[in-house]
Design a protein around this motif. Structure first.
Motif, PDB file in Angstrom:
ATOM      1  N   VAL A  41     -14.790 -33.606  28.692  1.00 47.98           N
ATOM      2  CA  VAL A  41     -13.768 -33.577  29.746  1.00 47.98           C
ATOM      3  C   VAL A  41     -14.021 -34.702  30.735  1.00 47.98           C
ATOM      4  N   TYR A  66      -6.611 -29.097  37.690  1.00 51.00           N
ATOM      5  CA  TYR A  66      -6.736 -29.621  36.330  1.00 51.00           C
ATOM      6  C   TYR A  66      -5.362 -29.873  35.725  1.00 51.00           C
ATOM      7  N   ALA A  68      -4.091 -29.515  31.976  1.00 50.68           N
ATOM      8  CA  ALA A  68      -4.578 -28.951  30.716  1.00 50.68           C
ATOM      9  C   ALA A  68      -3.498 -28.972  29.651  1.00 50.68           C
ATOM     10  N   ASP A  80     -11.866 -24.324  22.644  1.00 49.12           N
ATOM     11  CA  ASP A  80     -11.311 -25.667  22.792  1.00 49.12           C
ATOM     12  C   ASP A  80     -11.157 -26.287  21.402  1.00 49.12           C
ATOM     13  N   ILE A 178     -10.773 -22.733  32.231  1.00 54.12           N
ATOM     14  CA  ILE A 178      -9.437 -23.126  31.782  1.00 54.12           C
ATOM     15  C   ILE A 178      -9.283 -22.847  30.294  1.00 54.12           C
ATOM     16  N   MET A 195      -7.568 -24.481  24.098  1.00 53.08           N
ATOM     17  CA  MET A 195      -7.356 -25.606  25.006  1.00 53.08           C
ATOM     18  C   MET A 195      -7.563 -26.893  24.218  1.00 53.08           C
ATOM     19  N   LEU A 198      -8.102 -31.474  28.488  1.00 53.38           N
ATOM     20  CA  LEU A 198      -8.361 -31.101  29.878  1.00 53.38           C
ATOM     21  C   LEU A 198      -8.824 -32.320  30.671  1.00 53.38           C
TER      22      LEU A 198
END
Length: 297
Positions: A41, A66, A68, A80, A178, A195, A198
């Motif tokens: 990230v 953020y 995302a 992720d 997140i 995710m 990000l």
């Protein structure tokens, strides 16, 4: 040098890697970061140097913002895009922006989260990701976090190959995962999710526009000019101004009588004009007094 370096953390480095590099560049051991970012990230990572390390806990507590990306149709063990796929489903529904906005709005305010197994949260003295690497799933207590703002990025919905992705901006409290938020949004939409991207765009009052990359830092001829004053890191705390006589007591770390008009926040800043002297809070055992939390000599 004392101050806050607003760093734009690149992908591929841990937050601790960044601290190590800054220590070498600034030739000082007194360096601390203000909120871990995963290696993959990028984003805003204020680095405290010198006496600014005293406010690391306060900057860590500030709100984070953020940008995302979530992908529906695939869930992973790490929540992720870098983890092993553990669930898949074809996304057959045609979600409109109105549908997605309605689901996102349901996450506004205080929400409950269960920390992901691939995280640094400790259970019985051991980090969760250590259990996860052993193939163990540990029961984790729920935690309450706050979503202050969440909004769909217009034009970001993309449907292809039975998968659907979209981007959203979110402002949240410390401790918000997140990755987990994306998984929970997917559940509300009826699909496994993870995710897929990000970026941290803001920490406290520091945003992308006033950060420096490592390339810019290495090219700087005056490193001190890159530093923001310590007070900028605690701007969210209310301020109590003192005169020159009280200033000496503050710098000596003395307990003081609470003012008749209490500051709006507790703890709060104590200043002599524009000079940040200390951070104080009300005394836990004597309601008439206030005590120092940090003093900046």
């Amino acid at each position: 040098m004392d101050g806050i370096l607003p760093l734009w953390k690149p992908k591929g480095l841990t937050s601790h890697d960044c601290v190590f590099k800054i220590r070498k560049i600034f030739q000082t051991k007194k360096v601390g970061h203000t909120g871990t970012l995963d290696p993959e990230v990028e984003g805003v990572l204020p680095i405290c140097i010198g006496q600014a390390t005293k406010i690391v806990p306060f900057l860590t507590e500030t709100r984070k913002t953020y940008s995302a990306e979530i992908t529906l149709g695939t869930a992973t063990e790490t929540e992720d895009r870098y983890g092993k796929i553990i669930e898949e489903a074809n996304v057959l529904d045609e979600f409109s922006s109105v549908d997605i906005k309605q689901v996102l709005s349901s996450f506004h305010g205080e929400i409950k989260q269960i920390p992901p197994m691939y995280s640094a949260v400790k259970i019985n003295g051991k980090k969760l990701y250590e259990y996860a690497r052993e193939g163990k799933v540990i029961e984790r207590p729920q935690r309450t976090v706050a979503i202050h703002h969440i909004q769909l990025c217009e034009g970001s919905i993309n449907k292809s190959s039975n998968r659907l992705s979209f981007k959203f901006d979110v402002e949240c409290s410390k401790g918000t995962y997140i990755r987990t938020l994306c998984v929970d949004i997917g559940k509300e939409l009826g699909y496994p999710a993870h995710m897929s991207g990000l970026v941290r765009t803001k920490t406290g009052c520091f945003d992308k526009d006033n950060t420096y990359t490592f390339e810019e830092i290495n090219q700087a001829t005056d490193l001190a000019s890159l530093l923001e004053p310590i007070v900028k890191g605690v701007e969210d705390l209310s301020v109590y101004y003192v005169d020159e006589h009280i200033k000496k007591k503050v710098l000596n770390g003395q307990k003081l009588n609470l003012p008749d008009l209490l500051p709006a926040t507790d703890p709060f800043r104590v200043q002599y004009h524009d000079e940040l002297l200390a951070i104080y809070k009300s005394h836990p055992d004597d309601k008439q007094l206030m005590k120092p939390v940090r003093v900046f000599n």
